[in-house]
Design a protein around this motif. Sequence first.
Motif, mmCIF file in Angstrom:
data_model
loop_
_atom_site.group_PDB
_atom_site.id
_atom_site.type_symbol
_atom_site.label_atom_id
_atom_site.label_comp_id
_atom_site.label_asym_id
_atom_site.label_seq_id
_atom_site.Cartn_x
_atom_site.Cartn_y
_atom_site.Cartn_z
ATOM 1 N N ALA A 1 43.780 27.117 42.123
ATOM 2 C CA ALA A 1 44.253 27.767 40.637
ATOM 3 C C ALA A 1 43.687 29.038 40.612
ATOM 4 N N ASP A 2 44.577 29.971 40.626
ATOM 5 C CA ASP A 2 43.976 31.267 40.196
ATOM 6 C C ASP A 2 43.932 31.666 38.936
ATOM 7 N N ALA A 3 42.625 31.272 38.075
ATOM 8 C CA ALA A 3 42.510 31.083 36.824
ATOM 9 C C ALA A 3 41.187 32.179 36.211
ATOM 10 N N PHE B 1 34.541 33.345 48.558
ATOM 11 C CA PHE B 1 34.503 34.643 47.937
ATOM 12 C C PHE B 1 36.009 35.543 47.966
ATOM 13 N N VAL B 2 36.287 35.952 46.837
ATOM 14 C CA VAL B 2 37.487 36.768 46.830
ATOM 15 C C VAL B 2 37.190 38.340 47.504
ATOM 16 N N VAL B 3 37.986 38.519 48.335
ATOM 17 C CA VAL B 3 37.513 39.902 48.946
ATOM 18 C C VAL B 3 39.029 40.904 49.184
ATOM 19 N N GLY C 1 50.918 42.946 51.653
ATOM 20 C CA GLY C 1 52.122 43.045 51.013
ATOM 21 C C GLY C 1 52.168 44.126 49.891
ATOM 22 N N ALA C 2 52.605 43.754 48.646
ATOM 23 C CA ALA C 2 52.922 44.932 47.660
ATOM 24 C C ALA C 2 51.684 45.778 47.383
ATOM 25 N N GLN C 3 50.375 45.203 47.635
ATOM 26 C CA GLN C 3 49.367 46.076 47.348
ATOM 27 C C GLN C 3 48.974 46.993 48.599
ATOM 28 N N LEU D 1 52.019 31.650 44.333
ATOM 29 C CA LEU D 1 53.343 31.494 43.584
ATOM 30 C C LEU D 1 53.260 32.147 42.115
ATOM 31 N N ASP D 2 53.338 33.308 42.134
ATOM 32 C CA ASP D 2 53.223 34.145 40.984
ATOM 33 C C ASP D 2 54.629 34.220 40.487
ATOM 34 N N THR D 3 55.207 33.065 39.833
ATOM 35 C CA THR D 3 56.258 33.119 39.587
ATOM 36 C C THR D 3 56.907 33.663 38.183
ATOM 37 N N MET E 1 34.643 32.632 44.194
ATOM 38 C CA MET E 1 34.199 33.578 43.399
ATOM 39 C C MET E 1 34.416 35.142 43.684
ATOM 40 N N LEU E 2 34.844 35.733 42.447
ATOM 41 C CA LEU E 2 35.325 37.387 42.699
ATOM 42 C C LEU E 2 33.977 37.777 43.165
ATOM 43 N N GLY E 3 34.243 38.595 44.597
ATOM 44 C CA GLY E 3 33.262 39.245 45.324
ATOM 45 C C GLY E 3 33.623 40.994 45.374
ATOM 46 N N VAL F 1 39.394 26.833 42.218
ATOM 47 C CA VAL F 1 39.626 27.652 41.283
ATOM 48 C C VAL F 1 38.884 28.941 41.435
ATOM 49 N N THR F 2 39.675 30.176 41.050
ATOM 50 C CA THR F 2 38.877 31.272 41.027
ATOM 51 C C THR F 2 38.065 31.429 40.048
ATOM 52 N N VAL F 3 36.900 31.932 40.085
ATOM 53 C CA VAL F 3 35.972 32.296 38.831
ATOM 54 C C VAL F 3 35.339 33.516 38.958
ATOM 55 N N TYR G 1 48.547 27.287 48.939
ATOM 56 C CA TYR G 1 49.389 27.612 47.774
ATOM 57 C C TYR G 1 48.727 28.217 46.864
ATOM 58 N N LYS G 2 48.516 29.477 46.443
ATOM 59 C CA LYS G 2 47.724 29.758 45.071
ATOM 60 C C LYS G 2 48.822 29.976 43.873
ATOM 61 N N ILE G 3 48.323 29.314 42.961
ATOM 62 C CA ILE G 3 49.231 29.395 41.432
ATOM 63 C C ILE G 3 48.420 30.094 40.807
ATOM 64 N N VAL H 1 44.638 34.460 53.806
ATOM 65 C CA VAL H 1 45.218 35.626 53.302
ATOM 66 C C VAL H 1 46.297 35.315 52.337
ATOM 67 N N ASN H 2 46.090 35.922 51.147
ATOM 68 C CA ASN H 2 47.218 35.638 50.212
ATOM 69 C C ASN H 2 48.506 36.685 50.180
ATOM 70 N N VAL H 3 49.643 36.294 50.047
ATOM 71 C CA VAL H 3 50.733 37.339 49.816
ATOM 72 C C VAL H 3 51.482 36.410 48.769
ATOM 73 N N SER H 4 51.815 37.246 47.599
ATOM 74 C CA SER H 4 52.583 36.615 46.602
ATOM 75 C C SER H 4 54.098 37.402 46.571
ATOM 76 N N ARG H 5 54.100 38.397 45.919
ATOM 77 C CA ARG H 5 55.491 39.170 45.713
ATOM 78 C C ARG H 5 56.125 39.452 47.090
HETATM 79 O O1 LIG Z 1 41.953 36.183 42.909
HETATM 80 C C1 LIG Z 1 43.000 36.838 43.312
HETATM 81 O O2 LIG Z 1 43.748 35.952 43.832
HETATM 82 C C2 LIG Z 1 43.291 38.326 43.316
HETATM 83 C C3 LIG Z 1 42.116 38.982 43.265
HETATM 84 C C4 LIG Z 1 42.343 40.252 43.496
HETATM 85 O O3 LIG Z 1 41.069 41.143 43.980
HETATM 86 N N1 LIG Z 1 43.488 40.976 43.778
HETATM 87 C C5 LIG Z 1 44.469 40.264 43.707
HETATM 88 O O4 LIG Z 1 45.538 40.667 43.351
HETATM 89 N N2 LIG Z 1 44.450 38.754 43.079
HETATM 90 C C6 LIG Z 1 45.633 38.152 42.771
HETATM 91 O O5 LIG Z 1 46.460 37.877 44.087
HETATM 92 C C7 LIG Z 1 47.848 38.078 44.061
HETATM 93 C C8 LIG Z 1 48.349 39.521 44.520
HETATM 94 O O6 LIG Z 1 49.485 39.266 44.436
HETATM 95 P P1 LIG Z 1 50.613 40.176 45.206
HETATM 96 O O7 LIG Z 1 49.898 41.454 45.158
HETATM 97 O O8 LIG Z 1 52.053 40.136 44.692
HETATM 98 O O9 LIG Z 1 50.752 39.646 46.789
HETATM 99 C C9 LIG Z 1 47.917 38.116 42.201
HETATM 100 O O10 LIG Z 1 48.070 36.809 41.850
HETATM 101 C C10 LIG Z 1 46.740 38.839 41.806
HETATM 102 O O11 LIG Z 1 46.166 38.174 40.438
#
Ligand SMILES: O=C(O)c1cc(=O)[nH]c(=O)n1[C@@H]1O[C@H](COP(=O)(O)O)[C@@H](O)[C@H]1O
Length: 278
Positions: free
Chosen positions: A90-92, A183-185, A211-213, A21-23, A141-143, A117-119, A57-59, A233-237
């Motif tokens: 909480a993606d902080a 871990f974030v990958v 998605g966008a990336q 929810l990258d609103t 944790m960011l990996g 929470v992301t750290v 959901y990831k905010i 697996v996160n998809v925002s935009r």
């Molecule tokens: O921790 C994250 O969520 C994150 C880590 C990373 O390596 N890359 C990354 O894109 N993100 C986050 O994941 C989301 C990706 O968004 P979209 O590219 O729009 O799908 C954004 O909220 C980024 O801040």
Amino acid sequence: MNRQELVHSIREKQSYLCIGLDTDLHRIPRHLHTHADPVFAFNKAIIDATKDLCVSYKINTAFYECMGIRGWESLQRTIEYIPEGIFTIADAKRGDIGNTATQYAKTFFDTYNFDSVTVAPYMGQDSVTPFLAFTDKWAIMLGLTSNEGSKDFQLQRMEDGEYLYEKVLKTGAGWGTPDNLMFVVGATQTEQIARIRALVPDHFFLVPGVGAQGGDLAEISKRGMNKDCGLLVNVSRGIIYAGNGEDFAADARTAALQYQSEMASLLSSIAPAPAVGV
Ligand SMILES: O=C(O)c1cc(=O)[nH]c(=O)n1[C@@H]1O[C@H](COP(=O)(O)O)[C@@H](O)[C@H]1O
């Protein structure tokens, strides 16, 4: 939410989709601007349209913090609206000395009741462990991140030939357990993901960048899944801005459904549910 509940939800929904929810107030459909809280109105419609298709959901707090007090109010309404049983992030990307990290952990776990929470691990063990002291809460944790800048530090080789991110993962894994640490990958890191799975076989990975990336869902799933799925697996935009007219929520649902259908088939071919009684 504990690991067992998360795995159960993935099996039940046949999905490991996390919707981000990258609103951005400037990207939401025009007609919503008549609402008292346009960001919440947008999030509510997205949640209503997709809650059966995703497990999380990831905010990303940046999109809320930039609006000051109004943004925090939208964030609070949104977290309170997300139904029980859906894993909240909480993606902080917090990271500070232990005494301060404890306050960040209280913010997101006690005040806002997020599951995770992301750290950022750059400040080391005492900056991460305060997030691991809460029952059924998680630190993510960011990996190895998805962005170009991951080459600057994470993909630098150490004297022994190991990548810096590998050292971070191995050391970080010792601070928590697969029950309270993920871990974030990045999904764009297809060449590294099998290597990372071998290093930390049991942990869940939060995988943003589909998605966008341009990350490839099938590739990262084949290389990164474990017997419990082990992926969010996160998809925002790619989901929330699939459309921008009156029907934006229906368009978001269509996009989410495509990801969920692909996930269902990947789950059954790579990590089928164990037979009952086994
Ligand atoms: O921790 C994250 O969520 C994150 C880590 C990373 O390596 N890359 C990354 O894109 N993100 C986050 O994941 C989301 C990706 O968004 P979209 O590219 O729009 O799908 C954004 O909220 C980024 O801040």
